[in-house]
Scaffold this active site. Structure first.
Site, mmCIF file in Angstrom:
data_model
loop_
_atom_site.group_PDB
_atom_site.id
_atom_site.type_symbol
_atom_site.label_atom_id
_atom_site.label_comp_id
_atom_site.label_asym_id
_atom_site.label_seq_id
_atom_site.Cartn_x
_atom_site.Cartn_y
_atom_site.Cartn_z
ATOM 1 N N CYS A 75 0.833 -1.207 0.000
ATOM 2 C CA CYS A 75 0.000 0.000 0.000
ATOM 3 C C CYS A 75 0.866 1.255 0.000
ATOM 4 O O CYS A 75 1.323 1.704 1.061
ATOM 5 C CB CYS A 75 -0.941 -0.003 1.200
ATOM 6 S SG CYS A 75 -1.966 1.472 1.261
ATOM 7 N N CYS A 110 -0.449 4.145 2.058
ATOM 8 C CA CYS A 110 -0.324 3.983 3.523
ATOM 9 C C CYS A 110 1.122 4.190 3.974
ATOM 10 O O CYS A 110 1.375 4.806 5.002
ATOM 11 C CB CYS A 110 -0.738 2.585 3.975
ATOM 12 S SG CYS A 110 -2.175 1.919 3.178
ATOM 13 N N ASP A 111 2.068 3.647 3.218
ATOM 14 C CA ASP A 111 3.440 3.536 3.731
ATOM 15 C C ASP A 111 4.486 4.350 2.975
ATOM 16 O O ASP A 111 5.637 4.421 3.417
ATOM 17 C CB ASP A 111 3.865 2.056 3.712
ATOM 18 C CG ASP A 111 2.951 1.205 4.578
ATOM 19 O OD1 ASP A 111 2.487 1.714 5.619
ATOM 20 O OD2 ASP A 111 2.678 0.046 4.218
#
Ligand code: NDP
Length: 310
Positions: A132, A135-136
């Site tokens: 992701c 997200c990261d």
């Protein structure tokens, strides 16, 4: 007894909720660990009609949610473990609380990112391995990043990661991309992106060090081995439908996609499917939303048929 329960709160589930709520069926939406579905982890959505300047995935979901709340949709956050059917009643067993009985169930549980299945990949999850980018990505500022895959997901992740990384390398097992032409063009003209063709990742290094330091690669044409340094390792190799809780209950194809027959009907009367959990082909937010509408209308008609005199 519920009339309509909807599993999933992505575009398919929320559209099914909108239609069934407006038909006064008071739907209950059960959302799992990733409320809002995959759109919440995407960035700009430019291909959902009605947004001339584009919209972000999380914004789009928020708008849909606001809309269904207006019509009295109820939400519960639970993880569904099992579904069983007995004499026209569908019983949903969750990780906590009492089972839920319902006349109709619309499964819109979506799909989850796939991993390569390497032990090293698993060991370094969260230590440089991710599926992701939104997200990261932030954790990889000025780092060298690789993205595995050759479809739209891989290209989208790579483009997003150029905001953070010093260099982003797309590793693909063939020498042609599957991604749409426009995405290919964006990647090819981005100075931070380069490609490694005909390579498959056989190991993510370095488990002993407890962080990602590079990948070991096998050439898919001549079998030669090589290493490539990186600090971030992102997967963009597609998705697996979230349907394992329906094993033995409803017909699925060999990849786990729920089989639908003429619209959203499944092999079980009263059980309907919408969105990515039943769609191995299109997998778009707009097609998911459209199939959510179909499932809602099919469920409504099914409920009407139950109350018709014999
Ligand atoms: P795809 O199935 O399209 O692509 C998966 C990619 O991963 C392929 O290139 C495939 O290689 C590769 N791959 C699969 N398994 C492995 C493996 N074990 N090892 C190495 N490589 C592997 O999935 P996507 O998630 O990219 O896209 C799914 C759908 O969602 C598509 O319809 C796409 O258009 C859409 N989408 C649209 C977006 C947008 O419009 N912004 C964004 C993201 C997705 P190979 O090509 O050799 O099979």
């Amino acid at each position: 007894m519920e009339k309509v329960v909807i599993l999933g709160s992505g575009p398919a589930g929320l559209t099914a909720a909108l239609y069934t709520a407006r038909a006064f069926l008071s739907p209950l939406v059960i959302e799992g660990p990733q409320a809002g579905g995959q759109l919440t982890t995407t960035t700009d959505v430019d291909n959902f009609p009605g947004f001339p300047k584009g919209v972000t995935g999380p914004e789009l979901i928020e708008f849909m949610r606001e809309q269904v709340l207006r019509f009295g949709t109820r939400f519960e956050t639970r993880v569904v473990e099992k579904v069983s059917v007995d004499k026209g009643v569908i019983k949903i067993t969750c990780d906590g609380g009492n089972p839920i009985d319902t006349r109709t169930l619309i499964v819109a549980s979506g799909a989850s990112a796939r991993y390569l299945g390497l032990p090293s990949e698993k060991a370094l999850m969260g230590q440089g391995v991710s599926a992701c980018a939104t997200c990261d990505g932030f954790f990889f500022k000025d780092k060298e990043i690789v993205v595995v895959g050759g479809g739209d997901t891989a290209i989208e992740e790579a483009l997003f990661l150029t905001r953070f990384g010093s260099k982003v390398t797309i590793i693909h097992r063939r020498d042609t991309l599957r991604a749409s032409k426009i995405m290919q063009e964006r990647a090819r003209t981005n100075k931070k992106i380069s490609f490694l063709w005909n390579k498959e990742v056989v190991e993510v290094r370095d488990v002993a060090a407890g962080r990602v330091t590079g990948v070991r690669l096998r050439d898919t044409v001549d079998g030669s081995m090589s290493e490539y340094p990186c600090q971030g390792f992102f997967l963009g190799i597609g998705h697996t439908p979230n349907s394992s809780f329906l094993e033995g209950v409803v017909e699925r194809d060999p990849n786990g996609y729920i089989k639908t027959f003429g619209g959203s009907r499944t092999s079980v009367p009263g059980l309907f499917a919408a969105g990515d959990v039943q769609d191995p082909v299109y997998r778009q937010a707009i097609t998911a939303a459209g199939s959510g509408c179909m499932a809602a209308m099919d469920a409504e008609r099914y409920l009407e048929s139950l109350s018709e005199p014999e």
